[in-house]
Scaffold this motif. Structure first.
Motif, PDB file in Angstrom:
ATOM      1  N   ILE A 148       0.863  -1.191   0.000  1.00 38.04           N
ATOM      2  CA  ILE A 148       0.000   0.000   0.000  1.00 38.04           C
ATOM      3  C   ILE A 148       0.895   1.235   0.000  1.00 38.04           C
ATOM      4  O   ILE A 148       1.712   1.411   0.908  1.00 38.04           O
ATOM      5  N   VAL A 149       0.743   2.046  -1.031  1.00 34.85           N
ATOM      6  CA  VAL A 149       1.515   3.280  -1.149  1.00 34.85           C
ATOM      7  C   VAL A 149       0.537   4.451  -1.180  1.00 34.85           C
ATOM      8  O   VAL A 149      -0.325   4.532  -2.060  1.00 34.85           O
ATOM      9  N   ALA A 150       0.670   5.345  -0.212  1.00 35.38           N
ATOM     10  CA  ALA A 150      -0.271   6.455  -0.060  1.00 35.38           C
ATOM     11  C   ALA A 150       0.109   7.632  -0.950  1.00 35.38           C
ATOM     12  O   ALA A 150       1.286   7.853  -1.239  1.00 35.38           O
ATOM     13  N   PRO A 151      -0.900   8.408  -1.371  1.00 35.30           N
ATOM     14  CA  PRO A 151      -0.620   9.631  -2.135  1.00 35.30           C
ATOM     15  C   PRO A 151      -0.270  10.791  -1.220  1.00 35.30           C
ATOM     16  O   PRO A 151      -0.400  10.694   0.011  1.00 35.30           O
ATOM     17  N   CYS A 152       0.162  11.880  -1.821  1.00 33.70           N
ATOM     18  CA  CYS A 152       0.455  13.095  -1.054  1.00 33.70           C
ATOM     19  C   CYS A 152       0.257  14.312  -1.938  1.00 33.70           C
ATOM     20  O   CYS A 152       0.862  14.421  -3.010  1.00 33.70           O
ATOM     21  N   TRP A 153      -0.592  15.229  -1.494  1.00 26.77           N
ATOM     22  CA  TRP A 153      -0.692  16.544  -2.133  1.00 26.77           C
ATOM     23  C   TRP A 153       0.351  17.464  -1.500  1.00 26.77           C
ATOM     24  O   TRP A 153       0.496  17.511  -0.283  1.00 26.77           O
ATOM     25  N   ALA A 154       1.082  18.174  -2.346  1.00 20.68           N
ATOM     26  CA  ALA A 154       2.090  19.131  -1.878  1.00 20.68           C
ATOM     27  C   ALA A 154       1.657  20.532  -2.284  1.00 20.68           C
ATOM     28  O   ALA A 154       1.361  20.792  -3.456  1.00 20.68           O
ATOM     29  N   LEU A 155       1.626  21.428  -1.319  1.00 19.95           N
ATOM     30  CA  LEU A 155       1.283  22.824  -1.556  1.00 19.95           C
ATOM     31  C   LEU A 155       2.556  23.652  -1.549  1.00 19.95           C
ATOM     32  O   LEU A 155       3.394  23.532  -0.646  1.00 19.95           O
ATOM     33  N   MET A 156       2.729  24.474  -2.579  1.00 19.27           N
ATOM     34  CA  MET A 156       3.863  25.404  -2.665  1.00 19.27           C
ATOM     35  C   MET A 156       3.320  26.814  -2.524  1.00 19.27           C
ATOM     36  O   MET A 156       2.403  27.210  -3.251  1.00 19.27           O
ATOM     37  N   LEU A 157       3.884  27.546  -1.578  1.00 16.81           N
ATOM     38  CA  LEU A 157       3.303  28.818  -1.172  1.00 16.81           C
ATOM     39  C   LEU A 157       4.398  29.853  -0.988  1.00 16.81           C
ATOM     40  O   LEU A 157       5.455  29.562  -0.423  1.00 16.81           O
ATOM     41  N   ALA A 158       4.165  31.069  -1.478  1.00 15.04           N
ATOM     42  CA  ALA A 158       5.064  32.195  -1.219  1.00 15.04           C
ATOM     43  C   ALA A 158       4.245  33.320  -0.605  1.00 15.04           C
ATOM     44  O   ALA A 158       3.164  33.662  -1.109  1.00 15.04           O
ATOM     45  N   VAL A 159       4.740  33.887   0.500  1.00 12.60           N
ATOM     46  CA  VAL A 159       4.029  34.955   1.197  1.00 12.60           C
ATOM     47  C   VAL A 159       5.010  36.079   1.505  1.00 12.60           C
ATOM     48  O   VAL A 159       6.184  35.838   1.814  1.00 12.60           O
ATOM     49  N   PRO A 172      -1.533  34.635  -0.238  1.00 12.91           N
ATOM     50  CA  PRO A 172      -0.353  34.133  -0.943  1.00 12.91           C
ATOM     51  C   PRO A 172       0.040  35.013  -2.123  1.00 12.91           C
ATOM     52  O   PRO A 172      -0.805  35.544  -2.839  1.00 12.91           O
ATOM     53  N   ARG A 173       1.309  35.151  -2.298  1.00 12.44           N
ATOM     54  CA  ARG A 173       1.819  35.813  -3.494  1.00 12.44           C
ATOM     55  C   ARG A 173       1.953  34.817  -4.643  1.00 12.44           C
ATOM     56  O   ARG A 173       1.875  35.176  -5.808  1.00 12.44           O
ATOM     57  N   LEU A 174       2.156  33.568  -4.280  1.00 16.09           N
ATOM     58  CA  LEU A 174       2.184  32.476  -5.249  1.00 16.09           C
ATOM     59  C   LEU A 174       1.612  31.246  -4.567  1.00 16.09           C
ATOM     60  O   LEU A 174       1.909  30.982  -3.395  1.00 16.09           O
ATOM     61  N   ILE A 175       0.802  30.495  -5.290  1.00 17.70           N
ATOM     62  CA  ILE A 175       0.237  29.269  -4.743  1.00 17.70           C
ATOM     63  C   ILE A 175       0.111  28.242  -5.862  1.00 17.70           C
ATOM     64  O   ILE A 175      -0.452  28.527  -6.918  1.00 17.70           O
ATOM     65  N   GLN A 176       0.682  27.061  -5.637  1.00 14.84           N
ATOM     66  CA  GLN A 176       0.614  25.951  -6.582  1.00 14.84           C
ATOM     67  C   GLN A 176       0.496  24.658  -5.794  1.00 14.84           C
ATOM     68  O   GLN A 176       0.841  24.603  -4.610  1.00 14.84           O
ATOM     69  N   ALA A 177       0.021  23.612  -6.455  1.00 14.55           N
ATOM     70  CA  ALA A 177      -0.069  22.308  -5.813  1.00 14.55           C
ATOM     71  C   ALA A 177       0.387  21.236  -6.792  1.00 14.55           C
ATOM     72  O   ALA A 177       0.233  21.364  -8.004  1.00 14.55           O
ATOM     73  N   HIS A 178       0.938  20.176  -6.227  1.00 10.14           N
ATOM     74  CA  HIS A 178       1.376  19.032  -7.037  1.00 10.14           C
ATOM     75  C   HIS A 178       0.931  17.760  -6.333  1.00 10.14           C
ATOM     76  O   HIS A 178       1.083  17.622  -5.108  1.00 10.14           O
ATOM     77  N   ARG A 179       0.390  16.825  -7.108  1.00  6.90           N
ATOM     78  CA  ARG A 179      -0.056  15.561  -6.535  1.00  6.90           C
ATOM     79  C   ARG A 179       0.987  14.478  -6.786  1.00  6.90           C
ATOM     80  O   ARG A 179       1.348  14.184  -7.924  1.00  6.90           O
ATOM     81  N   TRP A 180       1.452  13.885  -5.696  1.00  7.68           N
ATOM     82  CA  TRP A 180       2.270  12.681  -5.773  1.00  7.68           C
ATOM     83  C   TRP A 180       1.323  11.502  -5.553  1.00  7.68           C
ATOM     84  O   TRP A 180       0.881  11.260  -4.428  1.00  7.68           O
ATOM     85  N   ARG A 181       1.008  10.797  -6.609  1.00  7.21           N
ATOM     86  CA  ARG A 181       0.032   9.700  -6.484  1.00  7.21           C
ATOM     87  C   ARG A 181       0.613   8.550  -5.663  1.00  7.21           C
ATOM     88  O   ARG A 181      -0.113   7.843  -4.966  1.00  7.21           O
ATOM     89  N   TYR A 182       1.924   8.343  -5.759  1.00  4.96           N
ATOM     90  CA  TYR A 182       2.579   7.268  -5.001  1.00  4.96           C
ATOM     91  C   TYR A 182       3.713   7.901  -4.202  1.00  4.96           C
ATOM     92  O   TYR A 182       4.776   8.180  -4.748  1.00  4.96           O
ATOM     93  N   ALA A 183       3.471   8.120  -2.918  1.00  6.02           N
ATOM     94  CA  ALA A 183       4.436   8.890  -2.132  1.00  6.02           C
ATOM     95  C   ALA A 183       4.978   8.150  -0.919  1.00  6.02           C
ATOM     96  O   ALA A 183       6.186   8.155  -0.682  1.00  6.02           O
ATOM     97  N   LEU A 184       4.126   7.524  -0.128  1.00  3.30           N
ATOM     98  CA  LEU A 184       4.540   6.985   1.168  1.00  3.30           C
ATOM     99  C   LEU A 184       4.162   5.516   1.261  1.00  3.30           C
ATOM    100  O   LEU A 184       2.987   5.155   1.153  1.00  3.30           O
ATOM    101  N   ALA A 185       5.148   4.659   1.465  1.00  4.39           N
ATOM    102  CA  ALA A 185       4.900   3.220   1.594  1.00  4.39           C
ATOM    103  C   ALA A 185       4.317   2.930   2.973  1.00  4.39           C
ATOM    104  O   ALA A 185       5.051   2.866   3.964  1.00  4.39           O
ATOM    105  N   GLU A 186       3.003   2.765   3.026  1.00  5.63           N
ATOM    106  CA  GLU A 186       2.348   2.447   4.301  1.00  5.63           C
ATOM    107  C   GLU A 186       2.489   0.965   4.631  1.00  5.63           C
ATOM    108  O   GLU A 186       2.676   0.588   5.783  1.00  5.63           O
TER     109      GLU A 186
END
Length: 351
Positions: free
Chosen positions: A208-219, A294-308
């Protein structure tokens, strides 16, 4: 990395590797040291897998860098310690002391102990100068890596060779040995027409490998955080890292990477990056108790991120047919786990 012309399809090579993340790169490094020249394929534009750095440019021309995948890596094996020391000597990596991943809470309460804290205790954290991709590029020096090349299928030929095909079924290369370092689901898809040793498919499918959403933010206005690296006890946010505090970063607004928990990421898995970014921003506002512009906001999805639920062994290898399967998901979610797994796969096939 090299860019030599691809070998003639009729001439089989010694080793083909699918995936240019840390597992594939590490397998390639060891194979080359053993006298076998590997050819590595990766569907992405870059290398390193989750050892990734994204560049973003603000309206005023300021360039920001976000390590939106792995935030650091450890090194314990002599080979990896030597490689990281070489990267440090070339000013491509920096060794930082290993503070507790839990910082103090925003309200002064002591954090709960981390479940797997012992694996990090006393281990220096290596970070790339200007971005984690610097480490991947250093480790990949001299390897022949074909980026932007998606392997669509794998066939075992009557001559006992491994034939790699593109998405249209056209041949890419034939190899005497094959190492696959894709996530488990993608590995099973790639090898659907291959007769694997008994029990392999069941073992791979049980991971089982869990996903992870990553938020990139500049303030522009620095946020009140307990430290540059923070793992809060929260249902939505698993990790927060201040990119501005990392070595080799240009001056500019505070740049943050926020990793969502596996639970939150699963709930929001199929959302667009824009929707996921807005949702995770609201979770961060809730966590710190204030609004964020936020001055900049982006997100990236890692579908396979963490080996549970990992495979439970360094790799799977069958020397008779010359195939091995590797990846961090075999033994854990650490970046170093990918290195250990890739090396084990290459050792099993080449010795």
């Amino acid at each position: 990395m090299t860019s030599t012309p691809p070998p003639a399809f009729e001439d089989p090579i010694g080793l083909a590797i699918i995936g240019a993340g840390l597992a594939g790169i590490s397998a390639g490094r060891l194979a080359r040291r053993q006298g076998v020249t590997p050819l590595i394929f990766d569907k992405g534009r870059g290398i390193g897998g989750r050892l990734a750095t994204r560049r973003a440019t603000l309206d005023d021309g300021t360039v920001l860098r976000f390590d939106h995948g792995a935030q650091f890596m450890t090194a314990r094996s002599p080979a990896l310690v030597a490689a990281m020391a070489g990267a440090e000597a070339a000013n491509l990596a920096r060794r930082l002391p290993a503070p507790p991943l839990h910082g103090p809470s925003l309200h002064g309460q002591p954090p709960a102990p981390e479940r797997d804290q012992p694996r990090w205790v006393g281990q220096p954290h290596w970070v790339g100068m200007g971005g984690m991709t610097a480490i991947a590029k250093h480790l990949a020096q001299g390897l022949d890596i074909r980026t932007g090349t998606r392997v669509g299928g794998v066939v075992r030929t009557g001559r006992g060779l491994w034939r790699l095909e593109d998405e249209d079924g056209l041949p890419l290369v034939q190899a005497r040995r094959l190492i696959v370092t894709a996530p488990p689901e993608q590995t099973l898809d790639l090898l659907i027409d291959v007769l694997l040793p008994e029990g392999w498919r069941r073992r791979i499918a049980s991971t089982i490998v869990a996903p992870c959403w990553a938020l990139m933010l500049a303030v522009d206005e620095a946020l009140p955080l307990p430290g540059p690296r923070w793992r809060p006890e929260d249902e939505a946010i698993a990790w927060l890292g201040d990119q501005t505090a990392l070595p080799g970063r240009a001056a500019g607004p505070q740049s943050l990477v926020v990793h969502a928990t596996p639970h939150w990421s699963r709930i929001h898995l199929e959302e667009t990056p824009e929707v996921a970014a807005a949702s995770l921003l609201r979770e961060l506002e809730r966590l710190i108790g204030r609004a964020i512009t936020p001055r900049l906001i982006q997100a990236h999805r890692w579908r396979y991120a963490l080996a549970e639920v990992p495979l439970g062994s360094l790799c799977l290898a069958d020397t008779g047919t010359g195939i091995a399967i590797a990846g961090d998901w075999c033994i854990g979610g650490r970046a170093e786990a990918a290195v250990d797994s890739g090396r084990a796969a290459a050792l099993a096939l080449i010795g």
